[in-house]
Design an enzyme around this catalytic site. Structure first.
Site, PDB file in Angstrom:
ATOM      1  N   HIS A 104       0.795  -1.211   0.101  1.00 37.82           N
ATOM      2  CA  HIS A 104      -0.214  -0.092   0.188  1.00 37.82           C
ATOM      3  C   HIS A 104       0.975   1.257   0.102  1.00 37.82           C
ATOM      4  CE1 HIS A 104      -3.406  -2.652   1.010  1.00 37.82           C
ATOM      5  NE2 HIS A 104      -2.487  -3.150   2.138  1.00 37.82           N
ATOM      6  N   THR A 105       1.203   1.502  -1.094  1.00 39.72           N
ATOM      7  CA  THR A 105       2.265   2.776  -1.326  1.00 39.72           C
ATOM      8  C   THR A 105       1.984   4.036  -0.682  1.00 39.72           C
ATOM      9  OG1 THR A 105       1.454   3.377  -3.393  1.00 39.72           O
ATOM     10  CG2 THR A 105       3.219   1.850  -3.454  1.00 39.72           C
ATOM     11  N   CYS A 106       0.715   4.285  -0.494  1.00 38.76           N
ATOM     12  CA  CYS A 106       0.388   5.549   0.248  1.00 38.76           C
ATOM     13  C   CYS A 106       0.575   5.533   1.494  1.00 38.76           C
ATOM     14  CB  CYS A 106      -1.315   5.789  -0.038  1.00 38.76           C
ATOM     15  SG  CYS A 106      -1.775   6.279  -1.597  1.00 38.76           S
ATOM     16  N   PHE A 107       0.752   4.456   2.149  1.00 43.52           N
ATOM     17  CA  PHE A 107       0.923   4.199   3.586  1.00 43.52           C
ATOM     18  C   PHE A 107       2.306   3.710   3.967  1.00 43.52           C
ATOM     19  CE2 PHE A 107      -3.906   3.856   2.709  1.00 43.52           C
ATOM     20  CZ  PHE A 107      -4.116   5.113   3.507  1.00 43.52           C
ATOM     21  N   ASN A 108       3.148   3.583   2.707  1.00 40.31           N
ATOM     22  CA  ASN A 108       4.368   2.692   3.071  1.00 40.31           C
ATOM     23  C   ASN A 108       4.332   1.569   3.756  1.00 40.31           C
ATOM     24  OD1 ASN A 108       5.453   5.245   1.977  1.00 40.31           O
ATOM     25  ND2 ASN A 108       6.072   6.202   4.031  1.00 40.31           N
TER      26      ASN A 108
END
Length: 131
Positions: free
Chosen positions: A97-101
């Site tokens: 989940h790239t938005c949340f690293n």
């Protein structure tokens, strides 16, 4: 007055793109783990693979897979935390989940299984399918 003229090209690049200096050990220290209390081997295996087996290019590629960027944020890894989340499935490929690293890992049965799964993620993560 052109606001950008106060920056050198290198400073502007770092401001926009992030730093290219990597302190991977600091990234490990900054990381958070959700659900891995009983599955801590997976986390130990991950860091062994990441720090000792992966090349610098593979580390950057995995950073891109997890965060959407292959660069450290301005200020370095002390400004960012990776989050590890336990997947409910077993031996599934990693997701992120790239938005949340955040990287989602299964409870792999061995370090070799985790290594294979991480390599599959790296081999098949060339973006969002946009040409």
């Amino acid at each position: 007055l052109n606001l950008y003229s106060i920056f050198t090209p290198e400073e502007l690049d770092m401001t926009v793109s992030g730093e290219s200096n990597y302190d991977w050990n600091l990234l490990q220290l900054q990381s958070e783990y959700q659900g891995f209390e009983a599955h801590k081997n997976v986390i130990q295996w991950f860091w062994t693979i990441f720090l000792n087996e992966f090349t610098e290019e593979q580390r950057k590629q995995l950073l891109l897979f997890i965060t959407g960027s292959d660069r450290a944020p301005v200020g370095g890894f002390k400004e960012m935390k990776l989050k590890f989340q336990l997947s409910p499935g077993r031996n599934l490929p990693p997701t992120s989940h790239t938005c949340f690293n955040t990287i989602v890992l299964s409870d792999y049965s061995s370090q070799q299984e985790l290594r294979k799964a991480l390599q599959v993620a790296l081999d098949n993560s060339t973006g969002f399918g946009l040409a």
